[in-house]
Design an enzyme around this catalytic site. Sequence first.
Site, short mmCIF file in Angstrom:
data_model
loop_
_atom_site.label_atom_id
_atom_site.label_comp_id
_atom_site.label_asym_id
_atom_site.label_seq_id
_atom_site.Cartn_x
_atom_site.Cartn_y
_atom_site.Cartn_z
N GLU A 242 -23.21 9.72 1.13
CA GLU A 242 -22.05 9.49 1.98
C GLU A 242 -21.32 8.20 1.63
O GLU A 242 -20.10 8.18 1.50
CB GLU A 242 -22.49 9.47 3.45
CG GLU A 242 -21.32 9.33 4.43
CD GLU A 242 -21.72 9.60 5.86
OE1 GLU A 242 -22.17 10.71 6.14
OE2 GLU A 242 -21.59 8.69 6.70
N ARG A 268 14.53 1.48 -1.29
CA ARG A 268 15.02 0.67 -0.18
C ARG A 268 15.77 -0.56 -0.71
O ARG A 268 15.27 -1.27 -1.58
CB ARG A 268 13.85 0.24 0.69
CG ARG A 268 14.17 -0.76 1.79
CD ARG A 268 14.93 -0.14 2.91
NE ARG A 268 14.97 -1.02 4.07
CZ ARG A 268 15.80 -0.88 5.10
NH1 ARG A 268 16.69 0.12 5.10
NH2 ARG A 268 15.77 -1.71 6.11
N GLN A 279 9.75 -10.82 -5.15
CA GLN A 279 8.35 -11.04 -5.50
C GLN A 279 7.40 -10.88 -4.32
O GLN A 279 6.26 -10.46 -4.50
CB GLN A 279 8.17 -12.44 -6.11
CG GLN A 279 8.50 -12.51 -7.58
CD GLN A 279 8.02 -13.81 -8.20
OE1 GLN A 279 8.12 -14.87 -7.58
NE2 GLN A 279 7.53 -13.76 -9.42
#
Length: 379
Positions: A242, A268, A279
Amino acid sequence: MEFGWNEGQQARYDEVLAATRAAFPSGPGSGHGFYTRKDWLRLGEIGLLGACLPPEAGGQGLGALDTARVVEAVGRGCADTGLVFGAAAHTFACAVPIAEFGSAAVRERLLPELAAGRLIAGNAMTEPDAGSDSSRLGTIARPVDGGLVLNGTKSFVSNGPAADVYVAYATVNPKAGFLGVTGVVVDRNTPGVIVGEPYEKMGMHSCPAGAITFEECFVPDDHVLGGVGQGAAIFQHSMGWERACLFALYVGLLERLVESCVSHASERRQFGRRIGEFQSVSNRIADMKLTLESARLLLYRACWEMDQGKPAVLAIALSKLAVSEGVLAAATDAVRVFGGRGYLREDGIEATLRDAVPSTIFSGTSDIQRQLIAKEIGL
C-alpha cells in the site's frame, strides 16, 4: 542501472491511461457523490483491481513496479482521486493479503470477483483507540470450536459502507501485543456485522468510509489469514504494497497538477504578459516538477526493491513520505498558481488539495515514516 521502460511496459501504461480517460471523461470538479458499482466494474475492466493478483484468479500477475505504473496511469487519467484511492485500498490492503495468506477456498471464491470489480473490499484495522499503534487492538477474537468470534468496532474503514467483504484484524491475546493480532476475512452478510453510516470527510468524497462493528460475529477457521497470531506480519506485508503502490496514484495526480499549471500559466495573462513569464509563478511550477520527479524516482526504487525480494523498509518509508508531503505542497502551490480560480470547484484544483491532505495520515502518518527512516539508518 536502467531508467527507461521496455515497449511492453510503456504500451501498458499508454493503454491504461487512454482507457481511464475514456472511461472517466468527466472533468475535474464534476460530481460529489459516492462511486457507483458501474465505476468499480470499469476499474476492473481497465485492469487496476487485478494488476498484481495471480493470472489464475483473473489478475495480471504484475510485480510491484509494473503495478505501480498501472496505478499511476489511472491516477493521472482519472480526476476522481477518491475512486482511485478506494480501488487501491481494496487491492493492496485486502486482495493482496487474501492472495498471499488466504485459504484455497477463500482465494478461489473471492479473488476473481475482487479482480473483476464484482465485489468491493474494505480493510478494517484502525480503531477509535488504535491508530498508529496497531498493537493495541480493542477488537477481540475469541477462539471457539471451528473458528473465532469477533467483538469490537473498527473506524475509518475505506469502502466500508459499500464493501461486500472485509479484511479485519483482531487480537486473541491483548497481553501479547503484535503476537496476538490475527487477520480474518469477513463477509458483509455475516451475522453480527454492523455497517455504520458514511463519514462526512474533508476530501476524497467519492470513497465512502465509516465504522464497522462486530457483535458476536463468527468467523470460520478457513477465513483466518495465515494463522492465529500472524496478523501483524500480514498487515505489515500489505502495508508495504500500500505505501509503495497505492501512492503511485498521487504521482499520477502530481503529473496532472503540473500539466494543469503549465497550461494555465501559459494562457492566463496579467499586466500584458503570460503569468508563466513571472519568475514567482515559473519558479513555483519548476519546484512542483522537481517534487514530482523526485517522488516518482523514490517510489519506483521502493517498488524495484520489493520486486528484488528485499525488505525495502527504508525505501518504502522514504517513498511514502516524499510522495505524500510532496503532493500536499504541490497542491497548495497549484491553488496559488490558479489564484481565485484555484479556490473554486470548477477547475478541480481545490479538490486536489483536499484529496492530498489525508495522504500524510493514512498508511502510516508522515511522522511514523520519519521514525521508520530514523530506525533504519541507525538512530
